[in-house]
Write an enzyme that holds these catalytic residues in place. Sequence first.
Site, PDB file in Angstrom:
ATOM      1  N   LYS A  45      40.748  43.441  38.908  1.00  0.00           N
ATOM      2  CA  LYS A  45      40.656  42.251  40.007  1.00  0.00           C
ATOM      3  C   LYS A  45      41.768  41.186  39.797  1.00  0.00           C
ATOM      4  O   LYS A  45      42.030  40.720  38.878  1.00  0.00           O
ATOM      5  CB  LYS A  45      39.219  41.697  39.823  1.00  0.00           C
ATOM      6  CG  LYS A  45      39.013  40.915  41.127  1.00  0.00           C
ATOM      7  CD  LYS A  45      37.428  40.340  40.958  1.00  0.00           C
ATOM      8  CE  LYS A  45      37.050  39.701  42.383  1.00  0.00           C
ATOM      9  NZ  LYS A  45      35.517  39.292  42.305  1.00  0.00           N
ATOM     10  N   SER A  47      32.661  39.931  46.385  1.00  0.00           N
ATOM     11  CA  SER A  47      34.267  40.044  46.826  1.00  0.00           C
ATOM     12  C   SER A  47      34.946  40.872  45.904  1.00  0.00           C
ATOM     13  O   SER A  47      36.073  41.234  46.262  1.00  0.00           O
ATOM     14  CB  SER A  47      34.294  38.495  45.913  1.00  0.00           C
ATOM     15  OG  SER A  47      34.206  38.270  44.557  1.00  0.00           O
ATOM     16  N   SER A  90      29.001  39.417  43.498  1.00  0.00           N
ATOM     17  CA  SER A  90      30.274  40.059  43.702  1.00  0.00           C
ATOM     18  C   SER A  90      30.519  41.482  43.081  1.00  0.00           C
ATOM     19  O   SER A  90      31.782  41.918  43.293  1.00  0.00           O
ATOM     20  CB  SER A  90      31.468  39.007  43.787  1.00  0.00           C
ATOM     21  OG  SER A  90      31.337  38.024  44.718  1.00  0.00           O
TER      22      SER A  90
END
Lengths: 494, 95
Positions: free
Chosen positions: A78, A158, A182
């Site tokens: 990420k 997210s 998330s």
Amino acid sequence: MSELTKMTLSAARDALHKGEISAVEITKAHLAAIEDAKELNSYIMVTDDQALEMAAKADDMIKGGNAKGMTGIPIGIKDLYCTKGVHSQTASHILDGFKPEYESTVTANLWADGAVMLGKTNMDEFAMGSSNENSYYGPVKNPWRAVGSDKDTVPGGSSGGSAAAVAADISIATTGTDTGGSIRQPASFTGLVGLKPTYGRCSRWGMIAFASSLDQAGPLTKTVRDAAIMIESMAGFDPKDSTSINIPVPNYEAALSGDIRGLKVGVPKEYRVDGMPAEIEKLWQQGINWLKDAGADVVDISLPHTKYALPTYYIVAPAECSSNLARYDGVKYGLRVNGNSLDDMYKKTRAEGFGDEVRRRILIGTYVLSAGYYDAYYLKAQKVRTLIAGDFKAAYEKCDVILTPTAPSAAFNLGEKVSDPISMYLNDVFTVPASLAGLPGISVPAGLSAEGLPLGLQLIGQAFGEEQLLRVAEVLESAASFKEKPAKWWGEKA
Amino acid sequence: MSVDKETVAKIANLARIEVSEEELESTVGELNNILDWVEQLSEVNTDGVAAMTSVVAADLPWREDKVTDGGYREKVLKNAPQAEHGFFAVPKVIE
């Protein structure tokens, strides 16, 4: 596409250790698949050369008899994790051009075990969002579409890029981060396993901060076993993060015994929220039955302050974000927009650098921390947070683990909720309470909606009870036996 | 409690984010929607409840007060939009 990209992490590990495949081969297969899946926009940056170098080193590790669980496994990271010399912008314009001079502890742990970085995955800017539509680099498309539909759906957020990448078989597994859901909500939207460990299990050093009392690293994987292997590599005490806890990291995979006889599974009545789709209610009941069939006892529990978790979160998280994001001032790194004074430069830089949702949360956070409002909002929320954590404490006197749905819906269409922040926030109604209490949670794919989109069930564990949590999750996973894959509509036709 | 244009302008100034006159109007509405929604916390009785300070009951680790790291001036400045003579450079602040 090559069969190598279809492998689970545990299968790839076994094949690598036996010498049936090489790290370079499996890495090349994934890089080719990434090239073919560009339209998903799940990667912001692909690190081809670095990946092949790392894979060659991993092959040497294996040949030298030093193979670990993650050795030679190609993964996406990420964009929120600082990776030395590589794009790390938490999908924000404000960090334009930022290339850290250091490596986050979690990624450093993975590389030390021989994992291979494929690239940086897309996300909601600063991890603020539930649909991955808040990225400076544009939205991510979920590989899953409703049956017979050509409309794009969101991968959740997210960690949307991380989720889409694993669901599309362009990464064996990925790192995500979870502040209010998330990791778990995107896992539910894309048919994956997503684990948020206990607060303090993984070091936050080198993770770009959003809300420091909530942020936690975790994996997105194809199976529970994969999650167990990957979290073992990511977790551990780190003197550089004083909130990481100094207790040994167990062999999580060894905890997957399949035996949950006599275990008490709590079902909280407050999670039966108004307007929850009947199919999710039904899947939840199915989950209860699966665990019962496996020998667990199911008990009704009450978490009375559940309905206050989201409003509490939307005070605490923005407050922490407004403080954490004060560091982006056009001086130390990233974007600078010139102005006619120092103050003007700050204001112009931050106006241009932050997206709408981030700006909104900074303003809310600044307001709830400002003189005259601190007690009414922030202090009040931190007190309610104590009550929410107390609810779980009381519940765990009656049960060992809690079963709930992960999200109140399946993946929705791109653009559908983007203009209504609160309806977007409601996506996290089932994941936020455990986050506020610092507890571990895992989403396991459990079925398909009537439209053919994946739905997950969430298990919430006790603090540092990841072994038990993973054990139950694996039982749930085998009972659900979710084998569906998204029909490929992107890239070259298979 | 709700915010008006003046309050939003003040918050935006505190947060050092430029908000134009047109944006101010819509921001007032957006913030009030969220503030109205979080207002429901006022119905929770929190008398005698301690505010959460840490989700995990743990003492912060102690260490000896000595320098263990540092000396990275070049690395620290590497990502600066403007660095001069080994320092971060900012627009002129004194006349």
